[in-house]
Design a protein around this motif. Structure first.
Motif, PDB file in Angstrom:
ATOM      1  N   VAL A 181      -4.146 -73.182-107.898  1.00  0.00           N
ATOM      2  CA  VAL A 181      -4.998 -71.993-107.341  1.00  0.00           C
ATOM      3  C   VAL A 181      -4.678 -70.388-106.811  1.00  0.00           C
ATOM      4  O   VAL A 181      -3.190 -70.943-105.886  1.00  0.00           O
ATOM      5  CB  VAL A 181      -5.826 -72.771-105.761  1.00  0.00           C
ATOM      6  CG1 VAL A 181      -6.630 -71.853-104.837  1.00  0.00           C
ATOM      7  CG2 VAL A 181      -6.107 -74.177-106.888  1.00  0.00           C
ATOM      8  N   PRO A 182      -4.437 -69.444-107.418  1.00  0.00           N
ATOM      9  CA  PRO A 182      -3.735 -68.339-106.744  1.00  0.00           C
ATOM     10  C   PRO A 182      -3.562 -67.796-105.218  1.00  0.00           C
ATOM     11  O   PRO A 182      -4.121 -66.367-105.181  1.00  0.00           O
ATOM     12  CB  PRO A 182      -3.948 -67.414-107.700  1.00  0.00           C
ATOM     13  CG  PRO A 182      -5.657 -67.344-108.202  1.00  0.00           C
ATOM     14  CD  PRO A 182      -5.248 -68.992-108.161  1.00  0.00           C
ATOM     15  N   LEU A 183      -3.705 -68.872-104.404  1.00  0.00           N
ATOM     16  CA  LEU A 183      -3.559 -68.032-102.910  1.00  0.00           C
ATOM     17  C   LEU A 183      -2.964 -67.831-102.621  1.00  0.00           C
ATOM     18  O   LEU A 183      -1.625 -68.373-102.926  1.00  0.00           O
ATOM     19  CB  LEU A 183      -4.122 -69.028-102.298  1.00  0.00           C
ATOM     20  CG  LEU A 183      -5.462 -69.772-102.624  1.00  0.00           C
ATOM     21  CD1 LEU A 183      -6.134 -70.806-101.942  1.00  0.00           C
ATOM     22  CD2 LEU A 183      -6.438 -68.531-102.222  1.00  0.00           C
ATOM     23  N   SER A 184      -2.104 -66.712-101.697  1.00  0.00           N
ATOM     24  CA  SER A 184      -0.814 -66.346-101.173  1.00  0.00           C
ATOM     25  C   SER A 184      -1.063 -66.500 -99.384  1.00  0.00           C
ATOM     26  O   SER A 184       0.024 -67.601 -98.799  1.00  0.00           O
ATOM     27  CB  SER A 184      -0.978 -64.665-100.565  1.00  0.00           C
ATOM     28  OG  SER A 184      -1.530 -64.749-100.216  1.00  0.00           O
ATOM     29  N   THR A 185      -2.029 -67.388 -99.066  1.00  0.00           N
ATOM     30  CA  THR A 185      -2.154 -67.922 -97.919  1.00  0.00           C
ATOM     31  C   THR A 185      -1.874 -69.881 -97.463  1.00  0.00           C
ATOM     32  O   THR A 185      -1.809 -70.374 -98.498  1.00  0.00           O
ATOM     33  CB  THR A 185      -3.727 -67.938 -97.400  1.00  0.00           C
ATOM     34  OG1 THR A 185      -4.258 -68.468 -97.882  1.00  0.00           O
ATOM     35  CG2 THR A 185      -4.199 -66.374 -96.816  1.00  0.00           C
ATOM     36  N   GLU A 237     -14.785 -70.822-109.564  1.00  0.00           N
ATOM     37  CA  GLU A 237     -14.054 -71.576-110.185  1.00  0.00           C
ATOM     38  C   GLU A 237     -12.774 -72.792-109.880  1.00  0.00           C
ATOM     39  O   GLU A 237     -13.186 -74.201-110.398  1.00  0.00           O
ATOM     40  CB  GLU A 237     -13.313 -70.688-111.798  1.00  0.00           C
ATOM     41  CG  GLU A 237     -12.307 -72.118-112.889  1.00  0.00           C
ATOM     42  CD  GLU A 237     -11.942 -71.005-114.415  1.00  0.00           C
ATOM     43  OE1 GLU A 237     -11.415 -71.290-114.775  1.00  0.00           O
ATOM     44  OE2 GLU A 237     -13.091 -69.496-114.485  1.00  0.00           O
ATOM     45  N   TYR A 238     -12.003 -72.246-109.131  1.00  0.00           N
ATOM     46  CA  TYR A 238     -11.421 -72.734-108.093  1.00  0.00           C
ATOM     47  C   TYR A 238     -12.261 -73.337-107.475  1.00  0.00           C
ATOM     48  O   TYR A 238     -11.153 -74.961-107.376  1.00  0.00           O
ATOM     49  CB  TYR A 238     -10.079 -72.079-107.922  1.00  0.00           C
ATOM     50  CG  TYR A 238      -9.664 -70.702-109.004  1.00  0.00           C
ATOM     51  CD1 TYR A 238      -9.060 -71.624-109.598  1.00  0.00           C
ATOM     52  CD2 TYR A 238      -9.495 -69.899-108.398  1.00  0.00           C
ATOM     53  CE1 TYR A 238      -8.352 -71.150-110.539  1.00  0.00           C
ATOM     54  CE2 TYR A 238      -8.671 -68.372-109.177  1.00  0.00           C
ATOM     55  CZ  TYR A 238      -8.252 -69.571-109.840  1.00  0.00           C
ATOM     56  OH  TYR A 238      -7.465 -67.972-110.837  1.00  0.00           O
ATOM     57  N   GLU A 292     -13.050 -79.478-105.519  1.00  0.00           N
ATOM     58  CA  GLU A 292     -14.898 -80.238-105.323  1.00  0.00           C
ATOM     59  C   GLU A 292     -13.994 -81.804-106.290  1.00  0.00           C
ATOM     60  O   GLU A 292     -14.024 -82.580-105.822  1.00  0.00           O
ATOM     61  CB  GLU A 292     -15.853 -80.149-105.594  1.00  0.00           C
ATOM     62  CG  GLU A 292     -16.505 -78.720-104.634  1.00  0.00           C
ATOM     63  CD  GLU A 292     -17.642 -78.299-104.851  1.00  0.00           C
ATOM     64  OE1 GLU A 292     -18.341 -77.668-103.989  1.00  0.00           O
ATOM     65  OE2 GLU A 292     -17.932 -78.519-105.978  1.00  0.00           O
ATOM     66  N   ARG A 293     -13.836 -81.608-107.663  1.00  0.00           N
ATOM     67  CA  ARG A 293     -13.508 -82.485-108.116  1.00  0.00           C
ATOM     68  C   ARG A 293     -11.960 -83.354-107.724  1.00  0.00           C
ATOM     69  O   ARG A 293     -12.149 -84.439-108.206  1.00  0.00           O
ATOM     70  CB  ARG A 293     -13.728 -82.163-110.162  1.00  0.00           C
ATOM     71  CG  ARG A 293     -13.276 -83.267-110.662  1.00  0.00           C
ATOM     72  CD  ARG A 293     -13.727 -83.176-112.194  1.00  0.00           C
ATOM     73  NE  ARG A 293     -14.594 -82.690-112.402  1.00  0.00           N
ATOM     74  CZ  ARG A 293     -15.638 -84.251-113.155  1.00  0.00           C
ATOM     75  NH1 ARG A 293     -15.133 -84.814-113.208  1.00  0.00           N
ATOM     76  NH2 ARG A 293     -16.907 -84.038-113.596  1.00  0.00           N
ATOM     77  N   ILE A 325     -19.144 -63.588-101.922  1.00  0.00           N
ATOM     78  CA  ILE A 325     -18.143 -65.075-100.926  1.00  0.00           C
ATOM     79  C   ILE A 325     -17.634 -65.761-101.835  1.00  0.00           C
ATOM     80  O   ILE A 325     -16.148 -66.479-102.570  1.00  0.00           O
ATOM     81  CB  ILE A 325     -18.427 -65.145 -99.944  1.00  0.00           C
ATOM     82  CG1 ILE A 325     -18.646 -64.387 -99.169  1.00  0.00           C
ATOM     83  CG2 ILE A 325     -18.174 -66.244 -99.258  1.00  0.00           C
ATOM     84  CD1 ILE A 325     -18.030 -63.503 -97.737  1.00  0.00           C
ATOM     85  N   ALA A 326     -18.557 -66.182-103.148  1.00  0.00           N
ATOM     86  CA  ALA A 326     -18.200 -67.716-104.276  1.00  0.00           C
ATOM     87  C   ALA A 326     -17.325 -67.079-104.824  1.00  0.00           C
ATOM     88  O   ALA A 326     -16.141 -67.345-105.579  1.00  0.00           O
ATOM     89  CB  ALA A 326     -19.280 -68.123-105.129  1.00  0.00           C
ATOM     90  N   ALA A 327     -17.396 -65.473-105.967  1.00  0.00           N
ATOM     91  CA  ALA A 327     -16.094 -64.701-106.923  1.00  0.00           C
ATOM     92  C   ALA A 327     -14.692 -64.514-105.753  1.00  0.00           C
ATOM     93  O   ALA A 327     -13.688 -64.915-106.542  1.00  0.00           O
ATOM     94  CB  ALA A 327     -16.671 -63.916-107.169  1.00  0.00           C
TER      95      ALA A 327
END
Length: 217
Positions: free
Chosen positions: A98-102, A144-145, A150-151, A71-73
């Motif tokens: 962040v390479p998201l498509s949603t 990593e993302y 979080e930061r 899940i984390a990966a």
């Protein structure tokens, strides 16, 4: 905009049935993906045959059965409340890094008066925006993302909801040093609360309960 809004009501738990979009530059096709898109299709015939698989309870059962490292990966799942003045900065950061498509979930949240120790909006009295990020990345760098987010959330004066995986160190979680101080809960105040309700020896502390570092994952 209409598609992004209606996407929230995709079949099943909206961010689990299709955690990525088919025709996006961020989507890397694998032999498994066509089947995932087929079985989560809105076509009535498909739903009649396999719709029972996509009940929310079953989807959450599958999620909980998956190893935390997997899940984390692969998944970036995060809700954060940030002051309305900084919401645009967080959205831009997500879209650029962040390479998201949603699509993102955006929801106004009233600040807390008086402040609340542990609530995601509890440290700010003004209007906030809940920015929800739910999706799968195809490069295996989701952890990593998530750590970077979080930061970034803390730097923008925001705070996460703690239902998803959390990668804070103990010092970060309890607001030790920038950008965490003034944003994250204070350990001394939390410890007073535990002492008041006699939680020692009965309930684990919050960091141990919700943070991956405490589990050594």
């Amino acid at each position: 905009p209409t598609l992004d809004y209606l996407f929230r009501y995709d079949y099943g738990a909206f961010w689990m049935a299709r955690p990525l979009r088919a025709f996006s530059p961020h989507t890397k096709w694998t032999p498994v993906l066509p089947m995932m898109f087929l079985v989560s299709s809105p076509l009535l015939l498909v739903r009649a045959c396999v719709g029972w698989l996509f009940a929310t309870k079953r989807l959450y059962t599958c999620l909980k059965a998956a190893p935390s490292s997997v899940i984390a990966a692969r998944m970036v799942i995060l809700d954060a409340c940030v002051p309305v003045a900084n919401a645009g900065k967080l959205i831009s950061y997500i879209r650029d890094n962040v390479p998201l498509s949603t699509p993102l979930w955006l929801c106004p949240v009233a600040g807390a008066k008086p402040h609340q120790l542990l609530a995601p909006h509890g440290h700010h009295s003004g209007l906030m925006i809940n920015v929800g990020i739910y999706g799968r990345v195809c490069d295996g760098r989701a952890k990593e993302y998530s750590v970077a987010l979080e930061r970034q959330v803390a730097e923008l004066g925001g705070r996460k909801m703690l239902y998803s995986q959390n990668f804070y160190s103990r010092d970060q979680f309890w607001g030790q040093g920038p950008p965490w101080n003034g944003v994250m809960p204070q350990e001394k105040a939390y410890q007073r609360l535990r002492n008041k309700y006699k939680a020692e020896g009965v309930l684990v502390d919050l960091f141990s309960k919700v943070c991956e570092a405490a589990r050594q994952v």
